[in-house]
Design a protein around this motif. Structure first.
Motif, PDB file in Angstrom:
ATOM      1  N   TYR A  97       0.883  -1.098  -0.163  1.00 60.19           N
ATOM      2  CA  TYR A  97      -0.057  -0.020  -0.068  1.00 60.19           C
ATOM      3  C   TYR A  97       0.921   1.203   0.094  1.00 60.19           C
ATOM      4  N   PHE A  98       0.665   2.122  -0.958  1.00 60.77           N
ATOM      5  CA  PHE A  98       1.576   3.251  -1.241  1.00 60.77           C
ATOM      6  C   PHE A  98       0.784   4.599  -0.889  1.00 60.77           C
ATOM      7  N   GLN A  99       1.430   5.540  -0.190  1.00 61.56           N
ATOM      8  CA  GLN A  99       0.849   6.838  -0.216  1.00 61.56           C
ATOM      9  C   GLN A  99       1.815   7.791  -0.696  1.00 61.56           C
ATOM     10  N   PHE A 100       1.682   8.501  -1.838  1.00 66.13           N
ATOM     11  CA  PHE A 100       2.478   9.583  -2.325  1.00 66.13           C
ATOM     12  C   PHE A 100       2.021  10.854  -2.318  1.00 66.13           C
ATOM     13  N   GLY A 101       2.964  11.879  -1.855  1.00 64.58           N
ATOM     14  CA  GLY A 101       2.658  13.098  -1.483  1.00 64.58           C
ATOM     15  C   GLY A 101       3.797  14.096  -2.165  1.00 64.58           C
ATOM     16  N   TYR A 102       3.297  15.141  -2.950  1.00 67.46           N
ATOM     17  CA  TYR A 102       4.124  16.168  -3.328  1.00 67.46           C
ATOM     18  C   TYR A 102       3.772  17.478  -3.161  1.00 67.46           C
ATOM     19  N   TYR A 103       4.635  18.321  -2.725  1.00 64.45           N
ATOM     20  CA  TYR A 103       4.452  19.585  -2.569  1.00 64.45           C
ATOM     21  C   TYR A 103       5.281  20.496  -3.492  1.00 64.45           C
ATOM     22  N   ASP A 104       4.565  21.127  -4.497  1.00 64.89           N
ATOM     23  CA  ASP A 104       5.214  21.931  -5.560  1.00 64.89           C
ATOM     24  C   ASP A 104       5.551  23.207  -4.942  1.00 64.89           C
ATOM     25  N   ARG A 105       6.804  23.584  -4.697  1.00 65.08           N
ATOM     26  CA  ARG A 105       7.170  24.976  -4.223  1.00 65.08           C
ATOM     27  C   ARG A 105       7.203  25.949  -5.437  1.00 65.08           C
TER      28      ARG A 105
END
Length: 741
Positions: free
Chosen positions: A477-485
């Motif tokens: 089970y994967f959780q992907f998070g990306y905060y684009d600065r």
């Protein structure tokens, strides 16, 4: 799913119903110093029942009667026979031996092919970082950025880049970096000091429940030494101003506790016209203790840092027109620096005579900065196309695995189940357009990544007579998070996805000399977090279906042969191109081929090994003639002739070969194959070793890594697509002096 439910229901009822049978002889196998020995094959000659010692050296075997004879076999120790008396427990001591192939048997276990790496490590020990991965049969590597960048890897028709489809670990700690600044799965193994490696466990395909992310083409698991036989101080001096200092020092050693420190410092200017100014520092410490009730604790800590300059990949036309030599550069300001600090803890708790719980915890801090220029002046005719990739990462994780062995009158059941989690958090993962490693012209990508992989798996090895059936099931089970600065508005994209991966392996152990196997399994190709959020979670964990049909055959007391035919089908995937910050879709692919390996002890002191691997790799979605998979190797071969145990001399000569292969989809650009021969020779005194190592013995001109790249030179009016390459090392001699005490 109904099939697997039936299998696990059967296991449960057999487990409950056979609890009363879990009595027999138990014991512990140790060496002459009292250290437990793992993976000893214990076999009852009367019934053919067998088991293996666990990491604490203990075993349990039922259905034993007084007068039965047990044989104990291990690659590093003399085989002995023991007659069972009335005792229910006993300690058995094995003596170290001079390695001989005639004492090797084909172990009745799912991954019996690991006997190959045991043989290779004994006959040709690892003595350089480049040789670490080459110990895996069929695996080819290439370096193309000054020695500090992770190697490019090829296996089973995959251009794995730096680790996209092979899972690599050290003492249970992952090496691959998810959603890395340079590319998915980036696996820099240079933090491992080669001489500390004790064991190499490897497997090809998607058949192993304890292997998940990145294990599409296979996995490689390195295990470092628990204790040292000798203290070692070593120095090496070679061409191109190459120097290496290395040490292994015991801090404590007795029958129950051991601790040591290892260190390595390497510098070189390299063989390019522009000096590499390469330096690498490695420091590692490890403690291993055997506690009460056969419990075992292992703790290690390490730090690695490296910096280098690089000449990069050069275009063929620049060499052919004498703009540069083959060791020159278009942009010699490439290079980088990286570091990694690790803390790793392993604890084995013996729950009972036939069950245990193994727990691992790891923590790692990692820094990376890389400057590259692949296209020269294609995008920016004034300043050039140099890029900078950078990240700062913290990674932690744990894994716990329960094992229970049940011996039956005509077989056994080995049950295991595990859970684990890995969490990666990066800060300021960046792709920038730079100039001379000094000025940032434009920030192309900048963001923070948070990726978590939690997983669980369960499997059983059901042995009855000559048959072994190994059903398994894994959930990721994967959780992907990306905060684009770089976004003008706050964007913190989150995507979640799970995948179920069943496996089923069947073995037929014809005799201790011959095993047939059929392995099948479903795995997956994982994707970069930036791909996942860009595609909004669609097709982000494409499945991989693979199967192997093969055999391991002791054809002669001193001859071991392994052979397999295999197939691997991979669904749609998306690829994040870290050098350009873009997403490239790729369709379905199919790969099939065969592996053939030979290990032969020609004389008491002379060993021969040969691996030949063929792969036919094609895209399923594209038309015939335009469906080649760029850089996928089709035919590779590696052969070694080594001497060991003849007086005080030791050494080897090895060749490696890779055939021409397509560099683009229609095979109009071809990456040239090569054959390179290396050799080493040494002499052992009582406390000293003298050695000489030569790379590229015949000084052939070869291209180590090659790519079909479109580029433009400063004085060109239009771009050209052709092979860009890193030249392989010319003749290079290195002398070694080692002091043992």
């Amino acid at each position: 799913m109904n099939f697997f439910k039936s299998i696990y229901s059967t296991i449960f009822f057999v487990l409950v119903g056979s609890a009363a049978l879990a009595q027999g002889i138990s014991g512990k196998v140790v060496d002459e110093t009292g250290l437990a020995i793992e993976a000893v094959l214990v076999q009852n000659l009367h019934t053919d029942q067998h088991t293996h010692t666990n990491q604490q050296g203990t075993f349990l075997l039922n259905g034993i009667e007084a007068g039965d004879t047990l044989t104990l076999t291990h690659a590093a120790y003399n085989t002995i026979s023991v007659v069972v008396k009335e005792e229910k427990e006993r300690t058995i001591i094995l003596e170290l031996k001079t390695f001989e192939l005639d004492q090797i048997t084909v172990s009745p276990e799912v991954n019996a092919l690991n006997v190959v790496s045991k043989i290779d490590l004994k006959t040709t020990p690892v003595n350089s970082s480049q040789e670490v991965l080459r110990k895996v049969p069929g695996l080819i590597i290439g370096q193309h950025a000054g020695g500090g960048k992770a190697e490019q890897i090829f296996l089973r028709g995959f251009d794995i880049d730096h680790g996209t489809d092979i899972a690599i670990s050290v003492d249970g700690m992952p090496v691959n970096m998810v959603s890395h600044a340079h590319g998915q799965g980036y696996a820099d193994l240079h933090f491992v000091i080669p001489e500390t490696i004790e064991k190499i466990d490897f497997g090809k395909g998607t058949y192993y429940a304890d292997q998940g992310n990145f294990s599409t083409a296979g996995y490689v698991a390195f295990q470092t030494k628990d204790r040292l036989e000798n203290n070692i101080i070593q120095t090496e001096i070679g061409q191109y101003n190459t120097k290496r200092l290395f040490s292994l020092i015991n801090l404590s050693r007795n029958s129950h506790h051991a601790a040591y420190v290892a260190s390595e410092y390497l510098t070189t200017d390299g063989y390019f016209e522009s000096p590499q100014n390469f330096s690498r520092l490695n420091v590692m410490g490890k403690y291993t203790g055997e506690l009460d009730n056969n419990n075992k604790l292992s703790v290690s800590a390490s730090h690695f840092q490296s910096s280098w300059d690089a000449s990069g990949q050069i275009p063929e036309r620049a060499v052919e027109t004498n703009i540069i030599s083959r060791f020159g550069a278009i942009d010699d300001t490439e290079g980088g620096n990286t570091s990694r600090s690790n803390l790793n803890l392993n604890y084995i708790h013996q729950l009972s005579k036939n069950s245990s719980l193994t727990s691992r915890f790891y923590l790692s801090h990692y820094d990376f900065e890389l400057y590259s220029n692949f296209t020269f002046y294609l995008e920016d005719a004034e300043h050039g196309d140099q890029i900078r990739q950078k990240e700062d990462r913290n990674m932690f994780g744990f894994n716990s695995e329960w094992n229970r062995f049940i011996a039956l009158p005509n077989g056994s059941i080995n049950l295991s189940a595990g859970v684990g989690l890995r969490d990666d958090q990066t800060t300021g993962t960046a792709l920038s357009h730079s100039l001379n490693r000094q000025t940032t012209l434009e920030t192309l990508k900048l963001g923070d990544i948070h990726e978590t992989n939690s997983y669980a798996y369960a499997q059983a090895e059901l042995v009855r007579g000559k048959w072994t059936v190994n059903p398994a099931l894994r959930l990721d089970y994967f959780q992907f998070g990306y905060y684009d600065r770089l976004s003008e508005t706050y964007e913190n994209n989150q995507v979640e996805k799970g995948i179920l991966s069943p496996k089923l392996n069947v073995l037929y152990q014809h005799s201790p000399l011959l095993q047939y196997y059929l392995k099948t399994g479903i795995g997956f190709h994982s994707n970069d977090t930036r791909v996942v959020v860009a595609e909004e979670g669609e097709s982000i964990l494409p499945k991989a279906y693979s199967s192997d049909l093969g055999l391991i055959w002791k054809a002669h007391p001193r001859l071991l042969v392994n052979a397999a035919v295999w197939n691997l089908f991979l669904e749609q995937e998306f690829v994040y191109v870290g050098d350009a910050g873009i997403v490239e879709p790729s369709g379905k692919t199919n790969r099939s081929g065969f592996d053939l390996g030979v290990r032969w002890q020609l004389l008491d002191w002379l060993y021969f090994s040969q691996d030949v691997n063929y792969a036919y790799a094609r895209s399923v979605s594209d038309p015939e003639g335009e469906n080649y998979i760029p850089l996928a190797p089709d035919l590779t071969a590696v052969g070694t002739l080594s001497i060991s145990g003849q007086s005080n001399w030791y050494g080897s000569i090895q060749y490696r070969y890779i055939s021409d292969r397509p560099a683009n989809e229609d095979n109009t650009i071809v990456a040239e194959g090569y054959t390179v021969v290396d050799t080493n020779l040494g002499y052992q005194f009582k406390h000293f070793d003298l050695g000489l190592k030569i790379q590229n013995l015949f000084d052939v001109e070869w291209k180590e890594t090659q790519f079909a790249t479109e580029s433009r030179l400063f004085n060109e009016t239009s771009s050209v697509e052709e092979i860009h390459y890193t030249p392989g090392i010319p003749f290079c001699a290195t002398a070694m002096l080692r002091y043992k005490f």
